[in-house]
Write a protein that holds these residues in place. Structure first.
Motif, PDB file in Angstrom:
ATOM      1  N   MET A 174       0.813  -1.200   0.000  1.00  0.00           N
ATOM      2  CA  MET A 174       0.000   0.000   0.000  1.00  0.00           C
ATOM      3  C   MET A 174       0.852   1.256   0.000  1.00  0.00           C
ATOM      4  N   ASN A 175       2.134   1.104   0.302  1.00  0.00           N
ATOM      5  CA  ASN A 175       3.019   2.254   0.261  1.00  0.00           C
ATOM      6  C   ASN A 175       3.638   2.450  -1.113  1.00  0.00           C
ATOM      7  N   ALA A 176       3.305   1.600  -2.078  1.00  0.00           N
ATOM      8  CA  ALA A 176       3.979   1.624  -3.369  1.00  0.00           C
ATOM      9  C   ALA A 176       3.357   2.643  -4.304  1.00  0.00           C
ATOM     10  N   LYS A 177       4.109   2.978  -5.353  1.00  0.00           N
ATOM     11  CA  LYS A 177       3.644   3.943  -6.334  1.00  0.00           C
ATOM     12  C   LYS A 177       2.646   3.305  -7.288  1.00  0.00           C
ATOM     13  N   ALA A 178       1.781   4.157  -7.845  1.00  0.00           N
ATOM     14  CA  ALA A 178       0.879   3.685  -8.887  1.00  0.00           C
ATOM     15  C   ALA A 178       1.670   3.468 -10.173  1.00  0.00           C
ATOM     16  N   HIS A 179       1.239   2.478 -10.942  1.00  0.00           N
ATOM     17  CA  HIS A 179       1.875   2.254 -12.243  1.00  0.00           C
ATOM     18  C   HIS A 179       1.238   3.105 -13.331  1.00  0.00           C
ATOM     19  N   PHE A 180      -0.052   3.403 -13.184  1.00  0.00           N
ATOM     20  CA  PHE A 180      -0.735   4.274 -14.145  1.00  0.00           C
ATOM     21  C   PHE A 180      -2.021   4.760 -13.488  1.00  0.00           C
ATOM     22  N   HIS A 181      -2.731   5.630 -14.186  1.00  0.00           N
ATOM     23  CA  HIS A 181      -3.968   6.202 -13.660  1.00  0.00           C
ATOM     24  C   HIS A 181      -5.062   6.103 -14.719  1.00  0.00           C
ATOM     25  N   VAL A 182      -6.263   5.834 -14.280  1.00  0.00           N
ATOM     26  CA  VAL A 182      -7.426   5.798 -15.155  1.00  0.00           C
ATOM     27  C   VAL A 182      -8.500   6.679 -14.539  1.00  0.00           C
ATOM     28  N   LEU A 183      -8.962   7.666 -15.288  1.00  0.00           N
ATOM     29  CA  LEU A 183      -9.963   8.615 -14.792  1.00  0.00           C
ATOM     30  C   LEU A 183      -9.496   9.286 -13.503  1.00  0.00           C
ATOM     31  N   GLY A 184      -8.192   9.521 -13.406  1.00  0.00           N
ATOM     32  CA  GLY A 184      -7.643  10.150 -12.217  1.00  0.00           C
ATOM     33  C   GLY A 184      -7.486   9.214 -11.036  1.00  0.00           C
ATOM     34  N   ILE A 185      -7.749   7.917 -11.212  1.00  0.00           N
ATOM     35  CA  ILE A 185      -7.681   6.934 -10.122  1.00  0.00           C
ATOM     36  C   ILE A 185      -6.368   6.170 -10.236  1.00  0.00           C
ATOM     37  N   PRO A 186      -5.534   6.173  -9.187  1.00  0.00           N
ATOM     38  CA  PRO A 186      -4.257   5.458  -9.258  1.00  0.00           C
ATOM     39  C   PRO A 186      -4.467   3.944  -9.291  1.00  0.00           C
ATOM     40  N   VAL A 187      -3.674   3.287 -10.123  1.00  0.00           N
ATOM     41  CA  VAL A 187      -3.768   1.835 -10.280  1.00  0.00           C
ATOM     42  C   VAL A 187      -2.370   1.238 -10.163  1.00  0.00           C
ATOM     43  N   ARG A 188      -2.256   0.203  -9.350  1.00  0.00           N
ATOM     44  CA  ARG A 188      -1.001  -0.532  -9.245  1.00  0.00           C
ATOM     45  C   ARG A 188      -1.253  -1.999  -9.551  1.00  0.00           C
ATOM     46  N   VAL A 189      -0.354  -2.607 -10.313  1.00  0.00           N
ATOM     47  CA  VAL A 189      -0.457  -4.030 -10.664  1.00  0.00           C
ATOM     48  C   VAL A 189       0.707  -4.760 -10.005  1.00  0.00           C
ATOM     49  N   GLU A 190       0.388  -5.635  -9.062  1.00  0.00           N
ATOM     50  CA  GLU A 190       1.430  -6.380  -8.352  1.00  0.00           C
ATOM     51  C   GLU A 190       1.953  -7.529  -9.219  1.00  0.00           C
ATOM     52  N   PRO A 191       3.208  -7.928  -9.019  1.00  0.00           N
ATOM     53  CA  PRO A 191       3.798  -8.984  -9.863  1.00  0.00           C
ATOM     54  C   PRO A 191       2.992 -10.282  -9.854  1.00  0.00           C
ATOM     55  N   PHE A 192       2.427 -10.650  -8.697  1.00  0.00           N
ATOM     56  CA  PHE A 192       1.718 -11.923  -8.624  1.00  0.00           C
ATOM     57  C   PHE A 192       0.437 -11.914  -9.459  1.00  0.00           C
ATOM     58  N   PHE A 193      -0.060 -10.742  -9.798  1.00  0.00           N
ATOM     59  CA  PHE A 193      -1.220 -10.687 -10.683  1.00  0.00           C
ATOM     60  C   PHE A 193      -0.884 -11.356 -12.017  1.00  0.00           C
ATOM     61  N   TRP A 194       0.294 -11.005 -12.562  1.00  0.00           N
ATOM     62  CA  TRP A 194       0.689 -11.577 -13.853  1.00  0.00           C
ATOM     63  C   TRP A 194       0.929 -13.080 -13.712  1.00  0.00           C
ATOM     64  N   ILE A 195       1.561 -13.480 -12.620  1.00  0.00           N
ATOM     65  CA  ILE A 195       1.844 -14.900 -12.416  1.00  0.00           C
ATOM     66  C   ILE A 195       0.542 -15.700 -12.336  1.00  0.00           C
ATOM     67  N   ALA A 196      -0.406 -15.195 -11.531  1.00  0.00           N
ATOM     68  CA  ALA A 196      -1.672 -15.913 -11.375  1.00  0.00           C
ATOM     69  C   ALA A 196      -2.439 -15.974 -12.688  1.00  0.00           C
ATOM     70  N   ALA A 197      -2.431 -14.891 -13.463  1.00  0.00           N
ATOM     71  CA  ALA A 197      -3.146 -14.877 -14.737  1.00  0.00           C
ATOM     72  C   ALA A 197      -2.569 -15.911 -15.696  1.00  0.00           C
ATOM     73  N   VAL A 198      -1.248 -16.022 -15.717  1.00  0.00           N
ATOM     74  CA  VAL A 198      -0.608 -17.012 -16.589  1.00  0.00           C
ATOM     75  C   VAL A 198      -0.933 -18.429 -16.117  1.00  0.00           C
ATOM     76  N   LEU A 199      -0.880 -18.667 -14.814  1.00  0.00           N
ATOM     77  CA  LEU A 199      -1.156 -20.005 -14.293  1.00  0.00           C
ATOM     78  C   LEU A 199      -2.585 -20.441 -14.597  1.00  0.00           C
ATOM     79  N   LEU A 200      -3.512 -19.501 -14.579  1.00  0.00           N
ATOM     80  CA  LEU A 200      -4.902 -19.835 -14.890  1.00  0.00           C
ATOM     81  C   LEU A 200      -5.080 -20.285 -16.341  1.00  0.00           C
ATOM     82  N   ALA A 201      -4.128 -19.903 -17.188  1.00  0.00           N
ATOM     83  CA  ALA A 201      -4.269 -20.203 -18.619  1.00  0.00           C
ATOM     84  C   ALA A 201      -3.251 -21.234 -19.110  1.00  0.00           C
ATOM     85  N   TYR A 202      -2.587 -21.930 -18.182  1.00  0.00           N
ATOM     86  CA  TYR A 202      -1.518 -22.830 -18.615  1.00  0.00           C
ATOM     87  C   TYR A 202      -2.023 -23.912 -19.551  1.00  0.00           C
TER      88      TYR A 202
END
Length: 469
Positions: free
Chosen positions: A1-29
């Motif tokens: 929660m102390n980390a920086k946002a990676h991008f913003h959408v409609l002025g809302i900060p968004v951060r994507v954690e590394p495990f998001f990508w890992i989990a998404a790939v594992l779901l599609a193996y």
């Protein structure tokens, strides 16, 4: 929660954690082809983001700031204050219904249309892997089925959060245990494709069972899901809570609170009636959460009593914040920040030190301590702003800007935003000019930052903006 946002959408900060990508790939193996997996990951990213934006935009409509984190279990929409029951339910349901209305139903209709059938036929007859057809199938699957799953009455899924608002937290935990167990059994015995869903449902059952037992035993620990808990991929139980929130990503701010920041000396805290006897032998995690919640209520003696009954070490920020709230100075808080320059995990210390009128003193003490202190003071500025103590954030920013080793351009920009939110657009404009002098070069941020709206209305804005070309 102390980390920086990676991008913003409609002025809302968004951060994507590394495990998001890992989990998404594992779901599609099981898709086999790396190109199909890439398409799947892209669809999951957009789908989860749209779901969370449904929560965040609803919060924005109700005057609430928020931030989005995408993680291995899906997404979170973090906010600072709790809404009334009706608005909370609206915010909670906005996520799955946004995903259904904007992505799921249109993709489903397109998939089953004559055009969709032609796409499917062309795709199956061709040797290409990339194509519109698998994207349509993925979008329909993710946004229909995951949205339906999120509406199940299992905490902290969206359906579980609505249930909590309607019947209370303990009954909702019981329902979550029963429904979650049934869902886990069904998913595990149905097909291999649902094994992940079975694991996830079982995980939620265990968490709800643990919290139900603790509550029955009289442990007044808040739920692990009191802010926003984990959600199924594509979901994000956006239930505005009072358990703190994310540190504000640098360069991005929450929407202003209605009525603005209180001016003048902090009002006396209302007297808090003594609660039930606090059980002895509290584990460190539960005790820390209890102390934070008591501090938010203004019950400083209660928070201190909790700390005397905790078994184990709590964050140094807890007793330090108790000391500040009790009028004992900022010495302990200085030590806490220097021991952990990244700062606390919530906004209570920043709010407390601002209400005590001690934010500039704390910043000066930190800046005198060297590099770790500079980092800590910059984090304090961020937390003060996100806690809507804008004048304190601006004052701390001016101090940090003059310190050796500070990121002077970013600090100047943040200070400009703080002065703008504090109601002094002219000083905000001066600090924008200072940020440009220090090398700040982000035209899009200058034009799109919501905090700077009053600054952009000043007569001198055009000349300052022209400096970036």
């Amino acid at each position: 929660m102390n980390a920086k946002a990676h991008f913003h959408v409609l002025g809302i900060p968004v951060r994507v954690e590394p495990f998001f990508w890992i989990a998404a790939v594992l779901l599609a193996y099981n898709l086999g082809d790396a190109r199909l997996i890439l398409m799947w990951v892209a669809v999951v990213l957009v789908s989860v983001l749209v779901h969370e934006l449904g929560h965040a935009v609803a919060l924005k409509v109700f005057g609430q700031s928020s931030a989005i984190v995408l993680h291995g279990f899906g997404g979170l929409t973090l906010s600072q204050r709790k809404l009334d029951r009706v608005r909370s339910i609206v915010v909670t349901l906005a996520g799955p219904f946004a995903a259904l209305a904007l992505l799921g139903i249109p993709a489903l209709l397109l998939r089953d249309s004559a055009y969709g059938l032609d796409l499917a036929l062309d795709y199956r007859l061709s040797d290409q892997v990339f194509g519109l057809w698998p994207v349509i199938v993925f979008v329909a699957y993710v946004n229909i089925w995951w949205s339906i799953a999120n509406l199940l009455p299992i905490r902290p899924l969206d359906g579980g959060n609505v249930l909590t608002e309607l019947i209370g937290i303990q009954p909702a935990r019981l329902v979550s245990i029963v429904v979650g167990t049934a869902a886990a059994v069904w998913a595990y015995t149905h097909t291999d494709a649902f094994r992940y869903a079975a694991f996830f449902a079982g995980f939620l059952v265990l968490i709800n069972l643990s919290e139900y037992r603790k509550a029955r035993q009289g442990v007044r620990a808040p739920s692990a899901f009191d802010v926003e808990g984990p959600s199924v991929p594509g979901g994000g139980g956006a239930r505005p809570g009072q358990d703190g929130g994310p540190s504000r990503p640098r360069g991005e701010r929450p929407a202003p609170r209605r009525g603005g920041r209180p001016t003048g000396p902090p009002a006396a805290r209302p007297a808090v009636a003594p609660g039930p006897e606090i059980p002895g032998g509290i584990d460190a995690s539960s005790g820390e959460s209890m102390a934070w919640n008591l501090l938010r209520r203004g019950d400083v003696p209660g928070a201190r009593r909790v700390l005397t009954r905790v078994n184990g070490a709590v964050s140094p920020f807890v007793p330090a914040t108790v000391a500040v709230a009790a009028g004992e100075g900022v010495d302990a808080l200085v030590d806490a920040y220097l021991a952990r320059p990244s700062g606390p995990a919530n906004l209570v210390p920043a709010s407390t030190v601002a209400d005590a009128g001690a934010a500039p003193e704390l910043a000066r003490r930190l800046l005198d301590a060297g590099a770790d202190g500079v980092e800590a003071a910059a984090g304090l500025q961020t937390h003060l702003h996100y806690a809507e103590r804008y004048r304190d954030a601006a004052a701390v920013g001016e101090l940090v800007h003059g310190a050796a080793g500070a990121s002077r351009a970013q600090v100047a920009f943040d200070t400009a935003c703080a002065w703008a939110r504090a109601g002094d657009a002219d000083r905000g404009l001066d600090w924008v000019s200072t940020a440009l002098d220090e090398g700040f070069h982000a035209p899009g941020l200058l034009e799109g930052e919501p905090d700077l709206e009053p600054v952009r209305a000043r007569p001198g804005w055009a000349a300052v903006r022209a400096r970036l070309g």
